[in-house]
Motif scaffolding. Structure first.
Motif, PDB file in Angstrom:
ATOM      1  N   ASN A 240      24.599   6.370 -11.302  1.00 48.02           N
ATOM      2  CA  ASN A 240      25.761   7.136 -11.749  1.00 48.02           C
ATOM      3  C   ASN A 240      26.246   6.721 -13.138  1.00 48.02           C
ATOM      4  O   ASN A 240      27.007   7.439 -13.778  1.00 48.02           O
ATOM      5  N   LEU A 241      25.830   5.527 -13.601  1.00 51.02           N
ATOM      6  CA  LEU A 241      26.237   5.040 -14.922  1.00 51.02           C
ATOM      7  C   LEU A 241      25.159   5.257 -15.986  1.00 51.02           C
ATOM      8  O   LEU A 241      25.296   4.787 -17.109  1.00 51.02           O
ATOM      9  N   ALA A 242      24.097   5.952 -15.626  1.00 53.21           N
ATOM     10  CA  ALA A 242      22.971   6.148 -16.543  1.00 53.21           C
ATOM     11  C   ALA A 242      23.384   6.922 -17.793  1.00 53.21           C
ATOM     12  O   ALA A 242      24.243   7.805 -17.736  1.00 53.21           O
ATOM     13  N   PRO A 243      22.764   6.598 -18.938  1.00 48.99           N
ATOM     14  CA  PRO A 243      23.013   7.379 -20.158  1.00 48.99           C
ATOM     15  C   PRO A 243      22.678   8.857 -19.894  1.00 48.99           C
ATOM     16  O   PRO A 243      21.679   9.170 -19.257  1.00 48.99           O
ATOM     17  N   GLY A 244      23.532   9.726 -20.343  1.00 55.30           N
ATOM     18  CA  GLY A 244      23.335  11.153 -20.125  1.00 55.30           C
ATOM     19  C   GLY A 244      23.895  11.638 -18.799  1.00 55.30           C
ATOM     20  O   GLY A 244      23.919  12.829 -18.539  1.00 55.30           O
ATOM     21  N   GLY A 245      24.342  10.714 -17.941  1.00 58.37           N
ATOM     22  CA  GLY A 245      24.933  11.094 -16.662  1.00 58.37           C
ATOM     23  C   GLY A 245      26.379  11.535 -16.829  1.00 58.37           C
ATOM     24  O   GLY A 245      26.975  11.419 -17.900  1.00 58.37           O
ATOM     25  N   THR A 246      26.943  12.009 -15.747  1.00 61.88           N
ATOM     26  CA  THR A 246      28.306  12.544 -15.789  1.00 61.88           C
ATOM     27  C   THR A 246      29.323  11.531 -16.285  1.00 61.88           C
ATOM     28  O   THR A 246      30.174  11.849 -17.110  1.00 61.88           O
ATOM     29  N   ILE A 247      29.233  10.299 -15.806  1.00 64.85           N
ATOM     30  CA  ILE A 247      30.239   9.310 -16.206  1.00 64.85           C
ATOM     31  C   ILE A 247      30.101   8.955 -17.683  1.00 64.85           C
ATOM     32  O   ILE A 247      31.088   8.925 -18.423  1.00 64.85           O
ATOM     33  N   SER A 248      28.878   8.709 -18.141  1.00 65.33           N
ATOM     34  CA  SER A 248      28.720   8.307 -19.544  1.00 65.33           C
ATOM     35  C   SER A 248      28.983   9.448 -20.523  1.00 65.33           C
ATOM     36  O   SER A 248      29.396   9.195 -21.651  1.00 65.33           O
ATOM     37  N   THR A 249      28.770  10.682 -20.104  1.00 61.30           N
ATOM     38  CA  THR A 249      29.015  11.792 -21.035  1.00 61.30           C
ATOM     39  C   THR A 249      30.454  12.286 -21.027  1.00 61.30           C
ATOM     40  O   THR A 249      30.840  13.072 -21.881  1.00 61.30           O
ATOM     41  N   THR A 250      31.252  11.821 -20.065  1.00 59.92           N
ATOM     42  CA  THR A 250      32.654  12.267 -20.019  1.00 59.92           C
ATOM     43  C   THR A 250      33.632  11.144 -20.343  1.00 59.92           C
ATOM     44  O   THR A 250      34.840  11.328 -20.200  1.00 59.92           O
ATOM     45  N   THR A 251      33.114   9.985 -20.755  1.00 54.51           N
ATOM     46  CA  THR A 251      33.999   8.871 -21.097  1.00 54.51           C
ATOM     47  C   THR A 251      33.696   8.369 -22.500  1.00 54.51           C
ATOM     48  O   THR A 251      32.587   8.525 -23.001  1.00 54.51           O
ATOM     49  N   GLN A 252      34.712   7.797 -23.124  1.00 50.28           N
ATOM     50  CA  GLN A 252      34.587   7.163 -24.438  1.00 50.28           C
ATOM     51  C   GLN A 252      35.329   5.843 -24.386  1.00 50.28           C
ATOM     52  O   GLN A 252      36.347   5.721 -23.704  1.00 50.28           O
ATOM     53  N   TRP A 253      34.827   4.848 -25.132  1.00 51.70           N
ATOM     54  CA  TRP A 253      35.540   3.575 -25.234  1.00 51.70           C
ATOM     55  C   TRP A 253      36.875   3.835 -25.914  1.00 51.70           C
ATOM     56  O   TRP A 253      36.934   4.480 -26.953  1.00 51.70           O
ATOM     57  N   TYR A 254      37.956   3.334 -25.323  1.00 50.17           N
ATOM     58  CA  TYR A 254      39.252   3.619 -25.935  1.00 50.17           C
ATOM     59  C   TYR A 254      40.301   2.526 -25.781  1.00 50.17           C
ATOM     60  O   TYR A 254      41.348   2.586 -26.421  1.00 50.17           O
ATOM     61  N   ALA A 255      40.069   1.498 -24.937  1.00 44.37           N
ATOM     62  CA  ALA A 255      41.166   0.555 -24.702  1.00 44.37           C
ATOM     63  C   ALA A 255      40.664  -0.837 -24.337  1.00 44.37           C
ATOM     64  O   ALA A 255      39.511  -1.023 -23.961  1.00 44.37           O
TER      65      ALA A 255
END
Length: 176
Positions: free
Chosen positions: A108-123
């Motif tokens: 689920n944390l794979a590059p190109g997966g839903t989580i990695s494509t909908t999150t950005q480093w921010y805090a």
């Protein structure tokens, strides 16, 4: 042709919102201990998902790109084998009430997966050695409109900042 254009547009949109690279430069004389957080910056989806390391990340004083000792995460998975400061597990919040702890190699944390494509480093939430300083910093986004993206010490010196350039998020701690 229409389908190709639509698929190309979707792919470009996914890339535009991918998590990007995180670089932490600790130019200070203090060790950094903290949590690094990525998440959705869209208020339209309730600002979720959110992802943060479960174990405290420790970055020694004087660790930065100038001496090759910076923290660099290219994504949730490759950071485990490619970073000087790997994270073994991530806490993933799909909403305020639903969270899961995932191993760094979870599909689920794979590059190109839903989580990695909908999150950005921010805090980040951090403290420094000897608890000299501690702060919560976040990029100012629709999900964090009143955030602090810089930390100034009680004596008035800027000590830390977070910012993004071309999809790379930088967290920098400075010497005083």
């Amino acid at each position: 042709m229409k389908k190709v254009l639509i698929l190309s547009g979707l792919a470009m949109t996914s890339l535009a919102y991918s998590q990007g690279i995180l670089i932490v430069n600790n130019y200070s004389k203090y060790d950094f201990s903290g949590t690094l957080i990525a998440g959705s910056t869209s208020a339209a989806n309730g600002c979720y998902p959110r992802v943060g390391n479960t174990d405290i990340v420790k970055i020694p004083a004087d660790s930065h790109t100038g001496n090759g000792k910076e923290l660099m995460y290219k994504d949730y998975q490759s950071q485990f084998t490619n970073s000087l400061y790997p994270t073994t597990t991530w806490e993933v919040y799909q909403n305020p009430l639903n969270h899961t702890v995932m191993s760094w190699d979870d599909p689920n944390l794979a590059p190109g997966g839903t989580i990695s494509t909908t999150t950005q480093w921010y805090a980040t939430k951090f403290s420094t050695s000897l608890l000299e300083f501690h702060a919560n910093l976040a990029l100012i986004t629709p999900c964090n409109p009143n955030s602090m993206d810089t930390y100034t010490t009680p004596s008035g010196n800027e000590f830390a900042e977070i910012f993004t350039i071309n999809g790379t998020t930088y967290l920098q701690l400075y010497s005083l």
